[in-house]
Scaffold this motif. Sequence first.
Motif, mmCIF file in Angstrom:
data_model
loop_
_atom_site.group_PDB
_atom_site.id
_atom_site.type_symbol
_atom_site.label_atom_id
_atom_site.label_comp_id
_atom_site.label_asym_id
_atom_site.label_seq_id
_atom_site.Cartn_x
_atom_site.Cartn_y
_atom_site.Cartn_z
ATOM 1 N N ARG A 172 0.897 -1.202 0.128
ATOM 2 C CA ARG A 172 0.016 0.066 -0.142
ATOM 3 C C ARG A 172 0.768 1.000 0.042
ATOM 4 N N ARG A 173 2.008 1.404 0.816
ATOM 5 C CA ARG A 173 2.975 2.449 0.703
ATOM 6 C C ARG A 173 3.502 2.726 -0.711
ATOM 7 N N LYS A 174 3.932 1.531 -1.208
ATOM 8 C CA LYS A 174 4.598 1.573 -2.532
ATOM 9 C C LYS A 174 3.767 2.250 -3.420
ATOM 10 N N VAL A 175 2.314 1.862 -3.555
ATOM 11 C CA VAL A 175 1.424 2.168 -4.579
ATOM 12 C C VAL A 175 0.838 3.675 -3.917
ATOM 13 N N PHE A 176 0.906 3.996 -2.958
ATOM 14 C CA PHE A 176 0.683 5.594 -2.410
ATOM 15 C C PHE A 176 1.595 6.259 -2.890
ATOM 16 N N GLU A 177 2.897 5.990 -2.679
ATOM 17 C CA GLU A 177 3.818 6.702 -2.896
ATOM 18 C C GLU A 177 3.925 6.954 -4.419
ATOM 19 N N MET A 178 3.635 6.067 -5.305
ATOM 20 C CA MET A 178 3.844 6.018 -6.699
ATOM 21 C C MET A 178 2.694 6.914 -7.115
ATOM 22 N N SER A 179 1.612 6.921 -6.527
ATOM 23 C CA SER A 179 0.631 7.781 -7.023
ATOM 24 C C SER A 179 0.524 9.135 -6.638
ATOM 25 N N LYS A 180 0.816 9.554 -5.214
ATOM 26 C CA LYS A 180 0.802 10.814 -4.733
ATOM 27 C C LYS A 180 1.808 11.608 -4.617
ATOM 28 N N LEU A 181 3.150 10.848 -4.547
ATOM 29 C CA LEU A 181 4.307 11.705 -4.500
ATOM 30 C C LEU A 181 5.101 11.586 -5.962
ATOM 31 N N ASP A 182 5.062 10.355 -6.666
ATOM 32 C CA ASP A 182 5.665 10.513 -7.918
ATOM 33 C C ASP A 182 4.834 10.883 -9.313
ATOM 34 N N TYR A 183 3.547 10.920 -8.844
ATOM 35 C CA TYR A 183 2.319 11.061 -9.885
ATOM 36 C C TYR A 183 2.236 10.331 -11.055
ATOM 37 N N ILE B 124 1.008 2.377 -12.519
ATOM 38 C CA ILE B 124 1.455 1.636 -11.340
ATOM 39 C C ILE B 124 1.061 0.177 -11.507
ATOM 40 N N ALA B 125 -0.259 -0.065 -11.890
ATOM 41 C CA ALA B 125 -0.635 -1.518 -12.395
ATOM 42 C C ALA B 125 0.472 -2.339 -13.128
ATOM 43 N N GLU B 126 0.757 -1.599 -14.227
ATOM 44 C CA GLU B 126 1.932 -2.188 -15.112
ATOM 45 C C GLU B 126 3.087 -2.471 -14.412
ATOM 46 N N GLN B 127 3.642 -1.434 -13.703
ATOM 47 C CA GLN B 127 5.074 -1.579 -13.048
ATOM 48 C C GLN B 127 4.969 -2.699 -12.092
#
Length: 193
Positions: free
Chosen positions: A127-138, A144-147
């Motif tokens: 969840r942290r990884k997904v959240f960081e990719m979404s909200k901090l790395d845009y 995200i799903a592909e990576q």
Amino acid sequence: MPHNHKKELRTKFEQVFLQNSGKIFNFVLSVSNGNSYLAEEVTQTAFQKLWEQLDSSATVENMTSYLFTAAKNIMFNLSRHETVKWIYQNYLMQHRMESELTTDQTIEGNFMMQYIRTLLEEMPPMRRKVFEMSKLDYYSTKEIAEQLNLSVSTIETHIQLGLRFMREELRKRYGIVVSMMFPIAALLPIIQI
């Protein structure tokens, strides 16, 4: 300059001084709101300028008029200097206040970011990884799903759960009410990651 001429000049100057020093002093006193120190200084400077003119063999037709004009110009220059100084001091004060405000905002932002990172550490790793990719790395949900080789709906669930967790923790600990979109991105201009 011959000695006799110098003596005559000094006598004439002394007479003009005795006749006009009080007038010049009172004039400056009246335009300086009763500042006697300033009146004394300006009067002395005006007479000094007159003496320098006379000593340089310049002819001064009307010494009284010269003294009043000199006093007026000295006052004008002092006033202009004080005005520039006042404007500059106000600019510095304002700039310092803005600088301090910016510093305070930066400190608050750093504390907030530190707190957000602490909250991120409390999330489950995925969840942290997904959240960081979404909200901090845009990254987009699809990227995200592909990576991460996960479904888009799983990514959306992780983001929603992460947002809910952040909103609840910020409200509990800081009384911050965060909208449904939880704009961490809105905090980022204040906070440097």
